[in-house]
Design a protein around this motif. Structure first.
Motif, PDB file in Angstrom:
ATOM      1  N   VAL A 301      -2.055   3.568   5.446  1.00 43.84           N
ATOM      2  CA  VAL A 301      -0.641   3.374   5.090  1.00 43.84           C
ATOM      3  C   VAL A 301       0.268   3.983   6.163  1.00 43.84           C
ATOM      4  O   VAL A 301       1.432   4.273   5.893  1.00 43.84           O
ATOM      5  CB  VAL A 301      -0.329   3.979   3.704  1.00 43.84           C
ATOM      6  CG1 VAL A 301      -1.038   3.203   2.601  1.00 43.84           C
ATOM      7  CG2 VAL A 301      -0.716   5.458   3.648  1.00 43.84           C
ATOM      8  N   ASN A 304       3.318   1.908   6.821  1.00 42.44           N
ATOM      9  CA  ASN A 304       4.216   1.881   5.668  1.00 42.44           C
ATOM     10  C   ASN A 304       5.084   3.132   5.578  1.00 42.44           C
ATOM     11  O   ASN A 304       6.132   3.125   4.925  1.00 42.44           O
ATOM     12  CB  ASN A 304       3.405   1.739   4.376  1.00 42.44           C
ATOM     13  CG  ASN A 304       2.440   0.578   4.415  1.00 42.44           C
ATOM     14  OD1 ASN A 304       1.377   0.672   5.023  1.00 42.44           O
ATOM     15  ND2 ASN A 304       2.818  -0.540   3.776  1.00 42.44           N
ATOM     16  N   LEU A 305       4.640   4.207   6.221  1.00 40.84           N
ATOM     17  CA  LEU A 305       5.343   5.489   6.088  1.00 40.84           C
ATOM     18  C   LEU A 305       5.832   6.041   7.419  1.00 40.84           C
ATOM     19  O   LEU A 305       6.182   7.212   7.521  1.00 40.84           O
ATOM     20  CB  LEU A 305       4.397   6.510   5.424  1.00 40.84           C
ATOM     21  CG  LEU A 305       3.976   6.163   3.994  1.00 40.84           C
ATOM     22  CD1 LEU A 305       2.817   7.048   3.543  1.00 40.84           C
ATOM     23  CD2 LEU A 305       5.160   6.309   3.041  1.00 40.84           C
ATOM     24  N   GLU A 377       9.850   2.325   0.646  1.00 42.67           N
ATOM     25  CA  GLU A 377       8.604   2.930   1.136  1.00 42.67           C
ATOM     26  C   GLU A 377       7.588   3.056   0.006  1.00 42.67           C
ATOM     27  O   GLU A 377       6.397   2.764   0.184  1.00 42.67           O
ATOM     28  CB  GLU A 377       8.885   4.302   1.761  1.00 42.67           C
ATOM     29  CG  GLU A 377       9.564   4.222   3.118  1.00 42.67           C
ATOM     30  CD  GLU A 377      10.026   5.574   3.623  1.00 42.67           C
ATOM     31  OE1 GLU A 377      10.175   5.708   4.850  1.00 42.67           O
ATOM     32  OE2 GLU A 377      10.244   6.488   2.799  1.00 42.67           O
ATOM     33  N   VAL A 381       4.006   1.137  -0.198  1.00 43.37           N
ATOM     34  CA  VAL A 381       2.730   1.826  -0.399  1.00 43.37           C
ATOM     35  C   VAL A 381       1.993   1.255  -1.608  1.00 43.37           C
ATOM     36  O   VAL A 381       0.765   1.039  -1.578  1.00 43.37           O
ATOM     37  CB  VAL A 381       2.951   3.346  -0.559  1.00 43.37           C
ATOM     38  CG1 VAL A 381       1.688   4.022  -1.089  1.00 43.37           C
ATOM     39  CG2 VAL A 381       3.376   3.967   0.755  1.00 43.37           C
ATOM     40  N   LYS A 384       0.503  -2.023  -0.627  1.00 42.62           N
ATOM     41  CA  LYS A 384      -0.644  -1.892   0.284  1.00 42.62           C
ATOM     42  C   LYS A 384      -1.884  -1.378  -0.447  1.00 42.62           C
ATOM     43  O   LYS A 384      -3.009  -1.817  -0.169  1.00 42.62           O
ATOM     44  CB  LYS A 384      -0.289  -0.940   1.428  1.00 42.62           C
ATOM     45  CG  LYS A 384      -1.338  -0.854   2.534  1.00 42.62           C
ATOM     46  CD  LYS A 384      -1.401  -2.168   3.306  1.00 42.62           C
ATOM     47  CE  LYS A 384      -2.421  -2.096   4.444  1.00 42.62           C
ATOM     48  NZ  LYS A 384      -1.946  -1.297   5.588  1.00 42.62           N
ATOM     49  N   THR A 385      -1.665  -0.458  -1.401  1.00 41.75           N
ATOM     50  CA  THR A 385      -2.803   0.144  -2.121  1.00 41.75           C
ATOM     51  C   THR A 385      -3.133  -0.601  -3.406  1.00 41.75           C
ATOM     52  O   THR A 385      -4.066  -0.211  -4.119  1.00 41.75           O
ATOM     53  CB  THR A 385      -2.498   1.605  -2.465  1.00 41.75           C
ATOM     54  OG1 THR A 385      -1.323   1.661  -3.307  1.00 41.75           O
ATOM     55  CG2 THR A 385      -2.269   2.449  -1.218  1.00 41.75           C
TER      56      THR A 385
END
Length: 592
Positions: A301, A304-305, A377, A381, A384-385
């Motif tokens: 990630v 993403n961060l 954000e 996340v 994505k997860t």
């Protein structure tokens, strides 16, 4: 009285033996005296049978029965009867033997450990009295399992036209990755043998010799730090084949492992085994021996961060680090703050500085880091997860080696704690395309990731000159349930490439020929392409036995300090022996 000879093993008696006369021999597990009756649990390697001393059956045998103590060695003769008070937890619990004759073959002192599987005594005490520890049913079962695995392997390889060839135990010290065990020569003053770390060079020479298909079940020796699945002396199933490539070796070894698992567990293993590159294994699981029986894969990630206001994340990314997460699906409500703190301690054992977390609830996200993250954000996340209500997301941010080490070990810990897999399941996996070299962080020098005889991938040959750390190896590891059980490669078979390999590793030509000249010379006489694999037999048996410590499947293992508590080895030797070997011991070292 005529000497009694055993007719049956204690653990095999069943209802079909009722009415038969039997002779059993073994050890007294325990004795219960009920006045007119004495009940004895008689144990041998197959199990326990209850034998009964009854005055009305034999007064002479009853008198002897009154004298029996724990671990006395006896032989009894009697008839098998249906047991009045059955014990269905014992395989023999529906029958018992009424004793007509008994002979005490040996008495015994009270043993320092209980002869039962759940004795709860320290491992050091078990190893000191290993001959007593091995009397336990579980230990006998493990020894038999080891025998069965070995026999299945030998039978399979024999049918596949492999021949077993023994190679020397006293050999030449050669740098192969671990420290050698050194043996001084009495005959050749000032010279030393080494115990083999593996038969690597000899099996390659056997391929030069035209042996074509070789195997050996052989002792190897490595003077390295120990752990639960490592010993200073261990047993290897060693195989080598000529005129083959990776696919040939994988194919025949898959069939062998399927043959072993079928023979031991009765399971049919699907072939071919899945295959995964080293890079993919590290990306998805954080290590090169992933347990694929459960999910909890690592998810990157970082992107993403990368603009996060959370300093731990942003500073890590600025320094070239990464952020990865695992989604513990559906477990958010089962982990309290205290539980998550315990998970954080677990990751810190593997170098992580902390463990960030997010719980996904019906009301939104619950997390101490949520205030530092924007809604976009957080959503990124979650996307994505694949985070959904009830999930627990765990994050580690650091350099890749720390992230992978911490999360891969946390993943394995959670897999076990949450019972995410069936322990009887056997998930095999080939991991391929390992880096040919790895760089030592302290010295900056390159070393061979497997060993210096591993061939590079053909299209990476030019990288040996320009950028050796990017070269891939024609190497493959076989993984079973998160353990590397075997590793091998296609070997270098020309002196030119082998010399180049030594050069990259920092050997001068003179040094290379001093240490490996016999191999380099052999390659000049027509060497076939060849490759092979070596399995850790001890580790394989450990997994099949569902043990967590390799010492449980070795008859007489060493401790973590490489000592034998039973024989007290290693030990000092007398001055005459030292003199014969031309060895002087520094007195300060001797007394340290």
């Amino acid at each position: 009285m005529e000497k009694l000879k055993r007719s049956h093993m204690a653990g095999i008696l069943r209802n079909e033996h009722i009415g038969k006369e039997v002779i059993l021999a073994g050890w007294v597990q325990k004795r219960r005296d009920l006045g007119g009756l004495i009940f004895v649990d008689l144990r041998d390697k197959t199990g326990i049978s209850q034998v009964v001393f009854d005055q009305e059956v034999s007064k002479e045998a009853f008198i002897i029965g009154e004298t029996l103590g724990t671990e006395y060695v006896i032989v009894v003769k009697g008839k098998v009867y249906e047991r009045f008070s059955k014990n269905l937890e014992m395989p023999t619990g529906e029958v018992e033997v009424f004793v007509e004759e008994v002979e005490v073959l040996n008495d015994a002192r009270t043993p320092p450990i209980y002869i039962k599987d759940d004795d709860q005594v320290s491992e050091n005490l078990r190893l000191k009295y290993r001959y007593l520890d091995l009397r336990k049913q579980n230990m006998q079962k493990n020894l038999k399992l080891r025998h069965d695995v070995t026999k299945l392997v030998r039978d399979f390889l024999d049918k596949e036209n492999f021949i077993e060839v023994e190679t020397p135990i006293l050999t030449k010290p050669t740098p192969e990755g671990a420290r050698d065990y050194i043996v001084p020569s009495r005959v050749n003053q000032g010279k030393f043998y080494a115990l083999p770390q593996s038969p690597q060079l000899f099996k390659q020479l056997l391929m030069v010799s035209g042996t074509d298909r070789y195997f050996q079940i052989v002792k190897c020796f490595r003077d390295e730090d120990l752990r639960a699945d490592r010993q200073p002396e261990f047993t290897q199933i060693d195989c080598e084949m000529s005129f083959v490539d990776e696919m040939d070796i994988m194919d025949i070894n898959e069939k062998m492992m399927a043959h072993v698992v079928k023979g031991i567990k009765g399971l049919n293993i699907t072939l071919p085994f899945p295959r995964m590159t080293y890079k993919e294994a590290m990306d998805r699981y954080g290590n090169d021996k992933p347990d694929t029986r459960f999910g909890l894969e690592l998810i990157n990630v970082t992107e993403n961060l990368k603009t996060s206001d959370f300093k731990v994340f942003s500073s890590t990314i600025e320094k070239g680090g990464i952020i990865k997460a695992i989604n513990v699906s559906g477990e958010a409500d089962n982990f309290s703050r205290k539980d998550i703190t315990n998970l954080e301690k677990h990751t810190k054992d593997y170098g992580a500085k902390g463990l960030a977390w997010i719980k996904v609830t019906e009301e939104g996200v619950n997390s101490p880091i949520a205030k530092f993250l924007s809604e976009s954000e957080i959503q990124s996340v979650l996307d994505k997860t694949e985070g959904k209500t009830g999930d627990l997301l765990l994050f580690v941010a650091d350099e890749p080696s720390v992230v992978h080490g911490a999360l891969s070990n946390l993943r394995n810990y959670l897999g076990k704690e949450l019972n995410l897999y069936n322990k009887d399941q056997c998930n095999f996996l080939w991991v391929t395309e390992f880096p040919l070299f790895e760089r030592d962080k302290e010295t900056g020098r390159l070393s061979a990731m497997h060993h210096p005889f591993t061939a590079p991938v053909d299209e990476d040959l030019l990288l040996l000159e320009k950028k050796p750390e990017d070269a891939r190896a024609r190497a493959y590891d076989l993984v079973l349930n998160g353990h590397e059980i075997g590793g091998g490669s296609i070997r270098i078979h020309t002196s030119e490439i082998q010399e180049k390999m030594f050069q990259v590793l920092g050997f001068t030509k003179k040094e290379a020929y001093k240490k490996f000249g016999f191999l380099l010379e052999a390659f000049q006489y027509g060497t076939p392409p060849h490759g092979g694999i070596a399995y850790g037999l001890d580790r394989l048996v450990m997994i099949l036995a569902h043990e967590e410590n390799i010492r449980q499947v070795i008859a007489f293992p060493k401790t973590q300090n490489a000592t034998c508590l039973l024989t007290e080895a290693p030990t000092t030797i007398d001055d005459d022996q030292l003199s014969e070997l031309h060895i002087n011991i520094n007195s300060s070292e001797e007394n340290s």
